[in-house]
Write an enzyme that holds these catalytic residues in place. Structure first.
Site, mmCIF file in Angstrom:
data_model
loop_
_atom_site.group_PDB
_atom_site.id
_atom_site.type_symbol
_atom_site.label_atom_id
_atom_site.label_comp_id
_atom_site.label_asym_id
_atom_site.label_seq_id
_atom_site.Cartn_x
_atom_site.Cartn_y
_atom_site.Cartn_z
ATOM 1 N N GLN A 94 0.856 -1.206 0.000
ATOM 2 C CA GLN A 94 0.000 0.000 0.000
ATOM 3 C C GLN A 94 0.885 1.248 0.000
ATOM 4 O OE1 GLN A 94 -3.602 -0.571 2.854
ATOM 5 N NE2 GLN A 94 -1.944 -1.872 3.659
ATOM 6 N N HIS A 112 -1.385 1.303 -4.405
ATOM 7 C CA HIS A 112 -1.789 2.700 -4.206
ATOM 8 C C HIS A 112 -0.894 3.662 -4.977
ATOM 9 C CE1 HIS A 112 -3.984 1.764 -0.156
ATOM 10 N NE2 HIS A 112 -4.650 1.350 -1.211
ATOM 11 N N CYS A 120 0.329 11.641 -16.370
ATOM 12 C CA CYS A 120 -0.182 12.741 -17.189
ATOM 13 C C CYS A 120 -1.696 12.626 -17.354
ATOM 14 C CB CYS A 120 0.482 12.722 -18.578
ATOM 15 S SG CYS A 120 -0.086 14.107 -19.613
ATOM 16 N N GLY A 178 2.604 -4.420 8.994
ATOM 17 C CA GLY A 178 2.635 -2.976 9.166
ATOM 18 C C GLY A 178 1.466 -2.231 8.580
ATOM 19 N N THR A 179 0.257 -2.811 8.717
ATOM 20 C CA THR A 179 -0.912 -2.088 8.224
ATOM 21 C C THR A 179 -2.017 -2.163 9.272
ATOM 22 O OG1 THR A 179 -2.508 -1.863 6.411
ATOM 23 C CG2 THR A 179 -1.753 -4.097 6.914
ATOM 24 N N ASN A 204 2.907 -7.083 13.158
ATOM 25 C CA ASN A 204 2.558 -5.679 13.326
ATOM 26 C C ASN A 204 2.981 -5.190 14.697
ATOM 27 O OD1 ASN A 204 1.187 -3.712 11.559
ATOM 28 N ND2 ASN A 204 -0.136 -3.418 13.356
ATOM 29 N N LEU A 205 3.076 -3.855 14.829
ATOM 30 C CA LEU A 205 3.484 -3.312 16.138
ATOM 31 C C LEU A 205 2.392 -3.528 17.174
ATOM 32 C CD1 LEU A 205 5.886 -1.791 17.332
ATOM 33 C CD2 LEU A 205 4.664 0.345 16.951
HETATM 34 N N1 APR Z 1 6.673 -2.016 12.873
HETATM 35 C C1 APR Z 1 5.522 -2.662 12.543
HETATM 36 N N2 APR Z 1 4.312 -2.055 12.478
HETATM 37 C C2 APR Z 1 4.284 -0.736 12.757
HETATM 38 C C3 APR Z 1 5.431 0.002 13.112
HETATM 39 C C4 APR Z 1 6.664 -0.690 13.158
HETATM 40 N N3 APR Z 1 7.802 -0.074 13.483
HETATM 41 N N4 APR Z 1 5.044 1.295 13.345
HETATM 42 C C5 APR Z 1 3.717 1.347 13.139
HETATM 43 N N5 APR Z 1 3.251 0.134 12.798
HETATM 44 C C6 APR Z 1 1.872 -0.266 12.489
HETATM 45 C C7 APR Z 1 0.834 0.506 13.259
HETATM 46 O O1 APR Z 1 0.562 -0.173 14.478
HETATM 47 C C8 APR Z 1 -0.366 0.442 12.304
HETATM 48 O O2 APR Z 1 -1.119 -0.747 12.524
HETATM 49 O O3 APR Z 1 1.656 0.038 11.131
HETATM 50 C C9 APR Z 1 0.276 0.352 10.924
HETATM 51 C C10 APR Z 1 0.201 1.669 10.156
HETATM 52 O O4 APR Z 1 -1.149 1.904 9.899
HETATM 53 P P1 APR Z 1 -1.545 3.174 8.999
HETATM 54 O O5 APR Z 1 -0.804 4.362 9.490
HETATM 55 O O6 APR Z 1 -3.042 3.196 8.937
HETATM 56 O O7 APR Z 1 -0.954 2.846 7.556
HETATM 57 P P2 APR Z 1 -1.570 1.858 6.484
HETATM 58 O O8 APR Z 1 -2.256 0.701 7.151
HETATM 59 O O9 APR Z 1 -0.492 1.541 5.512
HETATM 60 O O10 APR Z 1 -2.675 2.778 5.748
HETATM 61 C C11 APR Z 1 -3.335 2.205 4.635
HETATM 62 O O11 APR Z 1 -4.391 4.303 4.156
HETATM 63 O O12 APR Z 1 -4.153 6.552 4.115
HETATM 64 C C12 APR Z 1 -4.217 5.439 3.316
HETATM 65 O O13 APR Z 1 -3.270 5.163 1.215
HETATM 66 C C13 APR Z 1 -2.946 5.285 2.565
HETATM 67 O O14 APR Z 1 -1.787 3.253 2.026
HETATM 68 C C14 APR Z 1 -2.383 3.973 3.088
HETATM 69 C C15 APR Z 1 -3.598 3.266 3.610
#
Ligand code: APR
Length: 237
Positions: A94, A112, A120, A178-179, A204-205
């Site tokens: 993502q 994404h 363009c 990490g999402t 994930n964290l």
């Molecule tokens: N190691 C592992 N996981 C981590 C770490 C780390 N060091 N730091 C943060 N995280 C986790 C957080 O706990 C959270 O669950 O990564 C996740 C980040 O979540 P978001 O900030 O929501 O990012 P993401 O899930 O990629 O967002 C999805 O939303 O805004 C849109 O297009 C954008 O691609 C993005 C999509």
């Protein structure tokens, strides 16, 4: 983790958390990108229509910042897996950064978009682009001053969804790294994979919104839990 011997095809979904330790802001942690900027002001087609300069400056700033960051051990580990894995493997990210590629991964799909592309709006060509767009530079293909970030905004269709669903259909293992599980369709992939019989693992964290769908969750920073998992998989395969 379950029986690795029957794992042939792996789909890995990554989000901003895998790049957090490279110094790239995530979106939804405190101080994250969506606290610094309202989504509706910088990440929708309407925002671009309403105030293109604000949107272009936002992505110019991110494009420049991302180029100063480096892959972390989590990106390196996934690249090692990509190189060594004999079965099918797809890293669906993502993220719009290129840290997976810079770590050496090649089977990467940016659902994404990519910060290093300009798109363009006149001739539809996507060109590799590392500089700013605020000065309305000419499209390398058609010359029109009509370039926008090649980023999927809210309300727009993520890229290559058919290819992603095909990979999920043949996956024996789905790993989410990490999402937050806050944004669909990516947040639904674990359900698709599980319904189709894949093992599901979350690295994930903290627990994500979709945590209940995973057979196994390992909590910790990606730079620790991802290399550990990759070493395990490569030792078992
Ligand atoms: N190691 C592992 N996981 C981590 C770490 C780390 N060091 N730091 C943060 N995280 C986790 C957080 O706990 C959270 O669950 O990564 C996740 C980040 O979540 P978001 O900030 O929501 O990012 P993401 O899930 O990629 O967002 C999805 O939303 O805004 C849109 O297009 C954008 O691609 C993005 C999509």
């Amino acid at each position: 983790m379950g029986d690795m011997s029957r794992i042939r095809n792996i789909v890995i979904l990554t989000g901003a958390g895998i790049s957090a330790e490279s110094g790239i802001d995530t979106f939804r942690s405190e101080g994250g990108l969506w606290e610094q900027h309202r989504v509706e002001d910088v990440a929708t087609p309407e925002a671009f229509e309403r105030n293109p300069d604000l949107v272009l400056r936002f992505y110019d700033m991110r494009r420049e910042a991302i180029q100063t960051k480096l892959p972390n051990p989590a990106h390196d580990a996934l690249a090692r897996l990509d190189v060594a894995w004999k079965g099918e493997l797809l890293i669906v990210t993502q993220n719009i950064d290129d840290l997976h590629e810079r770590a050496g991964a090649s089977r990467v799909l940016h659902m994404h978009g990519e910060h290093l592309n300009a798109w363009c709006t006149w001739c539809d060509t996507r060109s590799r682009w590392s500089g700013p767009l605020i000065d309305r530079p000419e499209c390398p293909a058609c010359g029109a001053r009509a370039l926008r970030p090649d980023v999927v905004w809210f309300g727009e269709m993520p890229y290559q969804m058919e290819r992603i669903y095909a990979a999920l259909r043949s996956a024996d293992l789905f790993v989410s790294i990490g999402t937050s599980g806050a944004v669909y369709p990516a947040a639904g992939f674990v359900q698709n994979a599980r319904d189709l019989g894949a093992q599901t693992l979350e690295l994930n964290l903290e627990r994500s919104q979709g945590s209940a769908w995973f057979h196994e969750t390992r909590l910790g920073p990606a730079s620790v839990v991802v290399p550990e998992w990759v070493d395990e998989v490569l030792a078992l395969s």
